[in-house]
Structure formats: C-alpha cells, structure tokens
Design an enzyme around this catalytic site. Structure first.
Site, PDB file in Angstrom:
ATOM      1  N   GLU A 150       0.867  -1.168   0.000  1.00 53.54           N
ATOM      2  CA  GLU A 150       0.000   0.000   0.000  1.00 53.54           C
ATOM      3  C   GLU A 150       0.908   1.224   0.000  1.00 53.54           C
ATOM      4  O   GLU A 150       1.673   1.437   0.934  1.00 53.54           O
ATOM      5  CB  GLU A 150      -0.853  -0.054   1.283  1.00 53.54           C
ATOM      6  CG  GLU A 150      -2.004   0.899   1.317  1.00 53.54           C
ATOM      7  CD  GLU A 150      -2.723   0.846   2.666  1.00 53.54           C
ATOM      8  OE1 GLU A 150      -2.895  -0.256   3.236  1.00 53.54           O
ATOM      9  OE2 GLU A 150      -3.082   1.917   3.164  1.00 53.54           O
ATOM     10  N   ASP A 200      -5.368  10.175   9.678  1.00 48.93           N
ATOM     11  CA  ASP A 200      -4.065   9.670  10.112  1.00 48.93           C
ATOM     12  C   ASP A 200      -3.613  10.237  11.445  1.00 48.93           C
ATOM     13  O   ASP A 200      -3.837  11.398  11.756  1.00 48.93           O
ATOM     14  CB  ASP A 200      -3.015   9.970   9.053  1.00 48.93           C
ATOM     15  CG  ASP A 200      -3.153   9.039   7.858  1.00 48.93           C
ATOM     16  OD1 ASP A 200      -3.141   7.821   8.065  1.00 48.93           O
ATOM     17  OD2 ASP A 200      -3.296   9.542   6.729  1.00 48.93           O
TER      18      ASP A 200
END
Lengths: 394, 267
Positions: free
Chosen positions: B52, B63
């Site tokens: 990824e 995040d």
C-alpha cells in the site's frame, strides 16, 4: 428544498469522510430532523436565544454612514455584534450544544481559528453543563492568546494543533480525528456552514434566525424587501444565515464578500469562491484554495475569521446558479471601512464584518437613490483593536 | 489478470499456504523516492504480498501523528500523481513482483480526473486505490472508472459500520475489503479491541472478497492473534516510525521487522 437526501447542493456538499463517521452523521441527521420539528426543542432554543443571547437584534438605520457614502442610500445594519459573546456564532453553538445534550452526549468538541467559535462553544457548554474541548492551530493560540484564556475561564480545555499550517484548517482536521476516536459519546460542534452533511444545512438553519428577523424588520420599517443584502464570507455562516430567508425573493440581490487579503494575485488571500476551484476538503465538495495537484493552500486575511481555504457548499451552489454574487475586498479596504464605521456610527465592527461594509463603500456611488441595503454586521471589533493598532503602526 | 485480480490472488495464494497475507504501508517520498523504491523491494524480499503506497496529502484527517509526520516529510518534494505513476511504471520495468495499490485522500484524484487516473494507473501497472475519505455514498464515480480499467477499488468498513451496511460495502469492494480495527485514526497501539477477532469473523462471512485488517497493528503478537481471523493484515505506522528514525538507512531495518511479522502470520 436543498440539500437533497445525500446532502448535496447541486454538485456540492455531500459526505466525504472516513467510514467510521458515516453512522454518526446519519445519527446526527436523524436527531436533528427530529428535534427541528419538536416544539419542546424549538421553545427551549428560542428561549435561550432571547433571554441569554439577546435576540432579536436590532436592524439599525445607519444614517451617518449612509451620509458619508453620499446620502442616497437607505442603509441598515443587522446588529449581530450586540449578541452575547459579540458575534453571530452563539446562534449556532446554542443550537448545536442543546442538540448534543438532547442526544445524550456528554462531551462537545470544536475547532476554532481566531477563537470566536471556540468561545461561543465554550460558553454554550458552560451554560448547559457539558465537557468542552477546543482545537486551535498552534499559531492561532499565540496570535489570539486572550481568546485561549477566555475559553479556559469558561471551563474548556484548549488543545494547540501543531500539524500542517498550524491554523484553522489543521484544527478542523484534529477535531475530526478526535471525533473519529470518541464518536460514541462526543458531539462535534462545527462553527460554520462547512463540513459533511448535515452540518452545512444544520448550521444554516440555526443561523437563519438572522435573515428571518431582518426580513420581518425591513418589511416593517420600509414596507418592502431590500434591494441588496451584503455579508462577509469566510466559511460563510453569517452570510448563509442572512441570505437563506431571502433566497426565494428573486428581487433581493445577495452579495457575499470574501477576503482578498494582500491581493488576489498575491497568493495571500482567502477568496475561495472568487479565486478557488472545486475540490473536496473536510468532508465536503466545494470551492477550495488549492494548487494544481490538489494540495490545499494556506489562506490569509487581516480578519482571522475569514482565513479558511474552503467555503460552505451552499455558497458554492448559489454562486454556480447565479443566485448570489461573490466579490472580494482586500485588507486595506477592510481597514478603511473598519475606521469609517467606527467614526461615523460609533460602532467598532469585527474586521470580518468590515469587509461587507468595505464592499458597500466601493459600490455606493453606482447605486441608485433610495436603494435599500442591509449589511450583516456579524460581530463586534473589540477582539481586533490590538491587531489593528499593530497594523497601523501606532 | 486485472489489477483487482492480481491483488486478490496475491492474498489468496498465501492464504492457501496457511498464512495471512502481510500488506505494508509506505508513504511515497518519505523521506525521498529512492528510499521508497528500496523499501518496496525490501517488502518483497521480506515476504509481503501487496504494498500500500501512500500519496501524501496536505490534510490527512484519518491519520495519526506518525503518518502525519511522514506526510510532512514527503510533501517537501512537491509530489504529483503523474510522478507517482511514473515511479510505479519504472518499478514494474525493473520486474517488481508485488501488486501495488495507492492509498490517498480524494482531492488529488478528483483534481487529476477519475477517468484519466484509472486509465493511466492501469497503463503504469498500478493495481488499485484505497481512498479513505470516499465512503460508499460518494464512491460511485470512482467505482465505475476503477471497474472499467480492472483496478482494485478497496472500500473500508469500521467497527461503527452496521452489519447490513458492511455487506453492501463488501459487495462493491474489489481486490479486498479493508476492515478498520479501531474507532480512531491510524497509529500503532498497545492493545486492540477485544471483540476484533469476532468482528473479523463476521466480516469474512459476508464479504465476497478477502478481508484485510488495518490500523494499530504493529507487533508479532498482534499478528499471531489476528492471522486466523483475517485474510490479510495491514501494517503502517510501525514501519513508518522506523523510516522516520532511520531515514535512508531504513530499508534494511524495515525488511527485518516485516520478516518477523510475516513469520508471525502463520495460522
């Protein structure tokens, strides 16, 4: 009636958020739609707006300012600056924090740029007895230290955000991160008509009390609708609040005034609708200040409440369909209007609201005699006097 | 094979061998593209199945601090999707063995144009994309373009997702379904929710594609515990933290850490 069921205003709006938040947004939308119709909730909210915040606010005929602009206009100021905490923000935070309490949430969070929305949220949370955490860009906590202290006095915890540009947009990111993590017991009080659906609709509805009052007041005072309604636009909540009840009145021209900062070609401005392009940020499709590849740019304005690189999706829609017009005035013009209103009417406006006044100053000469103008004076300028003093080098 | 089929097959191949697949996350350009290239090769050598690759965005709202910091380091290089696709094409010219999916926030894709992105991604050999701020209700245009080009459009499900919605998400997800382990943001965690294994079992039951679990996974013990319950495990912040500390010297350390996780993924 917009938005549609997906929260879209034409192509704008929607819900561009991590999956974790989707059920919470549905829950919020459902609760909001339920309480909006609930007479008990409506009574409670209007009681607080009246007895605590100071509504209705006057629609004040600004004769001396009008005179200074040539004496040919019928000019009114919607005095949101007279509300508790000094700006229109309290209309929305009382609504959302009351909703939070009805939904059984014990904790509210908010983002703030200059601190106005943070103070208004901390105020409502203190009033209604909920825990309150406010995220604020680290740079803003330094620039607006007094507002940090104010929020703390009100019992809120202020968390400085060191990520990214350390300003409002990063504070929103951090508030969303908090919400993703504590979504079960936490209500996110967004401060403007931005974010994922239902926020743009909900905040508009809570702020629409401004336009409903103004419409009633002008009909009583003048016997007809205004020709022009002017309001400043950062995220766009005060503008949406005064525009919304006039949108169906096609004869009323709606003008949103953005911050051109140091000039539209300077890269130091916040004129999202005037100079930005469509994109996705903070859960919504809207106009954004962004670079060629889609990274979000920093925004600038002398008015801290306007410096946001996005704008409410309903404004993007009103621009695209031509129902409202969006223009920009720069720091210098806003400052001149700030002084003009102070000197002619004894009203020191917020620098944000001064942008709306500044645009009228620019176009006053071109307006026909007896044009009825309403300016939304969204906030008072006490918070800005130190910054203005520094800027003028006195 | 299409990109989506390659991703799915890479996971199922190791599943057949009695292991859960490992999917490492790296933020492209952190700290520079040469290191990213070395990290991708290190991942292949360590036995990862799919990679990824993060495309850095100015406002990474899903995040935690570790990946935010990586994003900041990467943004200094002024990354573009053109450059990322060129990088991926170059990688496959060198014979890179693993399928790569890109992980990025929606706005850069939207700016680039979804149809154009899907077209050029396939040409470059990229296998798909994970867009964390594009939930089911907004994903239709992207799903359409991804399907046209055979790309893997990885959708996310979370602990807050009700069962029926989970089914709807799993049905449109291609390559694999990304199951977010915690109510929260990315970042290594000491402890994962106790009912996670149970939730994963339920997700696997309804999902027509393999189920990968991600967010918070950093340790071999966690991998050992979850491997029987997921087809694949995504490890991000734990590796990104090493890169933050070691910079260009990170690939060797990452290879070692990842090898340990791969061997812990035996069922």
């Amino acid at each position: 009636m917009l938005p549609n069921r997906q929260g879209k205003f034409g192509p704008f709006g929607g819900r561009f958020v991590p999956e974790t938040l989707m059920p919470a947004l549905s829950e919020l939308e459902e609760a909001y739609r339920r309480f909006k119709r609930d007479p008990g909730f409506r009574r409670e909210l209007s009681w607080y707006l009246r007895e605590y915040a100071g509504r209705p606010t006057p629609l004040y005929p600004a004769r001396r300012l009008s005179q200074a602009l040539g004496g040919h206009l019928r000019l009114y100021l919607k005095r949101e600056d007279l509300l508790h905490t000094g700006a229109h923000k309290i209309n929305n935070t009382l609504g959302q924090v009351l909703l939070a309490r009805r939904m059984g949430k014990r904790r509210v969070i908010a983002e703030t740029g200059a601190g106005q929305h943070g103070v208004a949220t901390a105020t409502a949370a203190a009033l209604l007895g909920l825990e309150c955490v406010v995220y604020m860009g680290a740079k803003d906590t330094v620039r607006q230290a007094m507002n940090v202290f104010r929020m703390e006095l009100l019992g809120a915890r202020v968390v400085p955000v060191h990520a990214g540009t350390q300003t409002l947009k990063d504070a929103i990111n951090e508030a969303i991160r908090d919400w993703v993590t504590h979504v079960e017991d936490t209500f996110y009080v967004i401060g403007s008509v931005v974010g994922p659906h239902p926020y743009p609709m909900m905040v508009r509805d809570f702020q629409s009390v401004i336009g409903r009052e103004a419409r009633r007041q002008i009909l009583r005072l003048e016997g007809r609708l205004p020709d022009l309604v002017i309001a400043c636009v950062g995220g766009g909540s005060n503008a949406m609040g005064i525009f919304h009840p006039f949108v169906k009145d096609q004869v009323v021209k709606l003008i949103g005034v953005e911050a051109a900062g140091e000039g539209l070609d300077s890269d130091k401005h916040s004129a999202t609708l005037t100079a930005g392009e469509p994109g996705v940020l903070h859960g919504m499709m809207t106009y954004l200040l962004q670079d060629r590849v889609g990274q979000i740019k920093g925004a600038h304005s002398i008015a801290p409440g306007l410096d946001y690189p996005g704008v409410g999706p309903e404004h993007a829609f009103l621009k695209e369909c031509g129902r409202a017009e969006y223009v920009a005035v720069d720091d210098e013009e806003a400052l001149a209007a700030f002084r003009l209103l102070s000197e002619t009417e004894g009203i020191i406006p917020a620098l944000e609201s001064a942008h709306a006044v500044a645009y009228l100053v620019k176009i006053a000469d071109r307006l026909p005699r007896d044009t009825i103008v309403i300016i939304n004076l969204s906030g008072r300028g006490d918070k800005d006097v130190a910054a203005v003093k520094e800027y003028l080098g006195k | 094979m299409t990109g989506a089929e390659r991703v799915r097959e890479a996971i199922e191949e190791v599943n057949r061998a009695g292991r859960a697949a490992l999917i490492p996350y790296f933020c492209a350009w952190d700290p520079d593209l040469e290191t990213t290239r070395a990290l991708l090769w290190a991942a292949a050598e360590a036995g990862a199945s799919v990679v990824e690759l993060g495309f850095p965005f100015s406002d990474p709202l899903a995040d935690g601090p570790t990946i935010q910091a990586a994003t900041q380091r990467a943004l200094r290089h002024r990354p573009t999707l053109e450059a990322l696709l060129e990088f991926v094409a170059g990688l496959y010219n060198e014979g890179y063995p693993l399928p790569v999916v890109i992980m990025g926030y929606y706005n850069p894709f939207f700016r680039f144009g979804l149809a154009r992105f899907a077209r050029e991604a396939r040409r470059a050999g990229l296998c798909g994309a994970i867009i964390p701020d594009l939930p089911l209700e907004e994903a239709r245009p992207w799903l359409r373009e991804a399907r046209k080009q055979g790309l893997s459009a990885v959708m996310l499900a979370a602990p807050t997702t009700p069962p029926q919605r989970l089914e709807r998400i799993a049905r449109v997800s291609t390559g694999f379904l990304y199951y977010v382990s915690v109510t929260g943001i990315t970042g290594a965690r000491e402890r994962l929710p106790e009912d996670l294994a149970l939730r994963l079992d339920l997700a696997r039951e309804v999902s027509p594609v393999p189920v990968a679990v991600g967010f918070g996974i950093s340790k071999p013990e966690q991998v050992r515990l979850l491997a029987p319950h997921a087809h694949a495990l995504v490890v991000g912040s734990a590796l990104v933290r090493i890169i933050g500390k070691e910079g260009p010297r990170a690939p060797a350390r990452v290879r070692k850490a990842l090898s340990e996780l791969v061997s812990a993924a035996k069922r």
